[in-house]
Enzyme design. Structure first.
Site, PDB file in Angstrom:
ATOM      1  N   ARG A 192      39.179  16.320  72.312  1.00  0.00           N
ATOM      2  CA  ARG A 192      38.511  17.535  71.808  1.00  0.00           C
ATOM      3  C   ARG A 192      37.457  17.209  70.758  1.00  0.00           C
ATOM      4  NH1 ARG A 192      40.424  18.043  75.656  1.00  0.00           N
ATOM      5  NH2 ARG A 192      42.110  19.356  76.385  1.00  0.00           N
ATOM      6  N   SER A 271      43.054  28.354  73.322  1.00  0.00           N
ATOM      7  CA  SER A 271      43.884  27.599  72.368  1.00  0.00           C
ATOM      8  C   SER A 271      43.198  27.595  71.006  1.00  0.00           C
ATOM      9  CB  SER A 271      44.083  26.170  72.857  1.00  0.00           C
ATOM     10  OG  SER A 271      44.743  26.165  74.105  1.00  0.00           O
ATOM     11  N   GLU A 376      40.643  24.879  66.615  1.00  0.00           N
ATOM     12  CA  GLU A 376      39.729  24.384  67.648  1.00  0.00           C
ATOM     13  C   GLU A 376      38.406  25.137  67.649  1.00  0.00           C
ATOM     14  OE1 GLU A 376      39.872  23.726  72.493  1.00  0.00           O
ATOM     15  OE2 GLU A 376      41.681  23.438  71.291  1.00  0.00           O
TER      16      GLU A 376
END
Length: 384
Positions: A192, A271, A376
């Site tokens: 990520r 998420s 995130e």
């Protein structure tokens, strides 16, 4: 080294294949481009949250994107890049500057090579590659947002990451004031994360290029246990491409991870927290905290995460075991009723409502297990 081209002439197409019309070489202004003053930004995000921008510019070509960026940089105006808005948390006060919405289009296949304009809708592009019989991104179906955002976060799900098939990113380098083409290695991908996330004010993604696989209509080898189980096959096996995509969409929908305007569980950024990666020492301390809180027989999820014994654990598991179960909350911002990893706007929330919930979850997980969750989505004008 990154290949560089004059921004005035645009980047060269891959392998001689013409994916887009050549960039215009004549000087142009932003007069024909859509511009809105005091523009609402909430409708441009999947959270449907956030105040207005001083000015919103919508660009539909690479030239328009570059011109808008150059104009803002020359004037010293803060610039916010918006694609699909699926990874943004914008403060209630909005954004004091220029918001640039990238709405470029372009989808081109040359054999197994794919080039996408940054503004292409990602999940639609995945569907088209599956329809063309090409494997490599079929398990990334249903992920909201634009193609240009995928390398920034190194988007991944169900055993696939874009970094596994992405070959090049064409971007405007604001520091060098020119268009560059970055190889996969130069993008510095990790979990990520990427060069673009590490230097958020430097690059504006214009196009992304992939090398896919022609496996006679079959998927890439399945690399995620839940997907393989849902398909009734073993890990590493292949299935029909369309079947893989449809199964992933069903799995995502069951967790509220496929956009549906009527379902408030999808008024989210998917998420909200990344899965924590712990050093070997941190993991031992974490296991001790788990045993103390939940008992010695409880084993939390653990996956190898690189060298030196690093371990990745599950943010969703941590949130749930810290007491934040599905549907947690009594206000207008709550945890999804379908997935503990998604924070949602139930329809009347403000960004501050969302942030208050996020901070409560972060504090609760830290107190319970000594692990600090990291958000995130990108925050604009606010912080967790």
């Amino acid at each position: 080294m990154a290949k560089r081209y004059s921004a005035a002439h645009g980047p060269a197409p891959p392998g001689g294949a013409v994916a887009f019309p050549p960039a215009e070489t004549t000087a142009r202004t932003l007069e024909p481009v859509q511009q809105i003053a005091d523009a609402p930004l909430a409708p441009l995000t999947t959270f449907r949250l956030g105040g207005p921008a001083t000015r919103l510019v919508t660009a539909t070509t690479d030239d328009e994107v570059i011109a808008a960026v150059r104009e803002a940089d020359a004037a010293g105006t803060p610039l916010l890049i918006i694609g699909g808005g699926s990874n943004l948390v914008i403060g209630d006060k909005g954004f004091d500057g220029t918001a640039l919405r990238i709405a470029t289009t372009g989808f081109h296949l040359d054999g197994t090579r794919l080039e996408l304009a940054a503004g292409e809708v990602w999940t639609d592009a995945v569907a088209r590659t599956v329809g063309a019989g090409l494997a490599g991104i079929e398990c990334l179906a249903g992920i909201p947002g634009s193609a240009g955002a995928t390398p920034i976060q190194n988007v991944g799900a169900y055993g696939q990451d874009v970094s596994a098939t992405l070959t090049e990113v064409v971007a405007y380098d604001r520091r060098a004031e020119e268009t560059v083409t970055l190889t996969n290695a130069e993008c510095a991908f990790s979990y990520r994360h990427s060069l673009f996330k590490d230097q958020p004010d430097r690059y504006v993604v214009l196009r992304v290029r992939f090398e896919l696989e022609d496996a006679d209509g079959m998927s890439a080898p399945l690399a995620y246990e839940q997907t393989a189980r849902a398909l009734g096959v073993a890990m590493g096996e292949r299935v029909e491409l369309a079947h893989a995509r449809e199964t992933v969409l069903e799995l995502r929908a069951s967790k509220g991870m496929v956009l549906d305007p009527a379902d408030h569980d999808t008024w989210s950024a998917g998420s909200f927290f990344t899965n924590p990666i712990l050093t070997a020492g941190e993991h031992e301390t974490f296991l001790a905290r788990v045993a103390e809180r939940l008992g010695p027989d409880v084993t939390p999820p653990a996956f190898p995460a690189g060298e030196d014994g690093a371990v990745k654990t599950s943010a969703a598991w941590l949130i749930d075991k810290a007491g934040f179960t599905k549907g947690y909350g009594s206000g207008p911002a709550r945890i999804s009723t379908k997935h503990t990893l998604a924070l949602t706007n139930r329809g009347e929330a403000t960004t501050e409502d969302l942030l208050a919930l996020a901070r409560e979850v972060v504090a609760g997980v830290r107190d319970a297990f000594g692990v600090t969750l990291v958000n995130e989505p990108v925050t604009v004008g606010v912080s967790i």
